[in-house]
Design a protein around this motif. Structure first.
Motif: not given
Length: 135
Positions: A21-24, A47-65
């Motif tokens: 990850s380059t940023f989350f 806390d109970l919330a979304p987690l956004r993960i920025d990946q090295p290829d420039g894409t992002s994904r969001e997970l429910a944590v």
């Protein structure tokens, strides 16, 4: 540019995410936070919330944590959580029904309704709907 950090998300049942990850961005119990590579060591209560993960290829994904802890040390991040869901694994109709049930219980509370439990169920349903872009 800094070397991406290693990120691992662990639940009692599985390793949900393992990669770079380059940023989350996530939410701690006292507010939102963002982590870049080479961050100082720390432990964060999630806390109970979304987690956004920025990946090295420039894409992002969001997970429910759904709560837990995030540990940062030596450019390695470990998130330990009771549950973490990828949007593709979420049953949207089930989440909608859970939201409606919880809202119904909260709008007409009776002595046999556990309000805290209904509020927690509503938060979980709203989080699931948010990460699936259905809210």
């Amino acid at each position: 540019m800094a070397e991406p950090m290693s990120l691992q998300i662990i639940t009692p049942d599985a390793i949900v995410f393992e990669g770079k990850s380059t940023f989350f961005v996530g939410k701690a119990i006292d507010g939102q936070f963002g982590i870049l590579p080479n961050h100082a060591p720390m432990i964060i209560a999630l806390d109970l919330a979304p987690l956004r993960i920025d990946q090295p290829d420039g894409t992002s994904r969001e997970l429910a944590v759904f709560g837990g802890f995030c540990e940062i040390e030596h450019n390695k991040v470990s998130i330990v959580t009771p549950d973490c869901q990828d949007p593709s694994s979420i049953d949207v109709e089930r989440a909608r029904r859970a939201k409606e049930r919880a809202e119904g219980r909260l709008s007409n509370p009776t002595p046999d309704i556990d309000v805290e439990r209904a509020e927690a169920a509503l938060q979980r349903a709203l989080l699931r709907l948010h990460v699936t872009k259905q809210l």
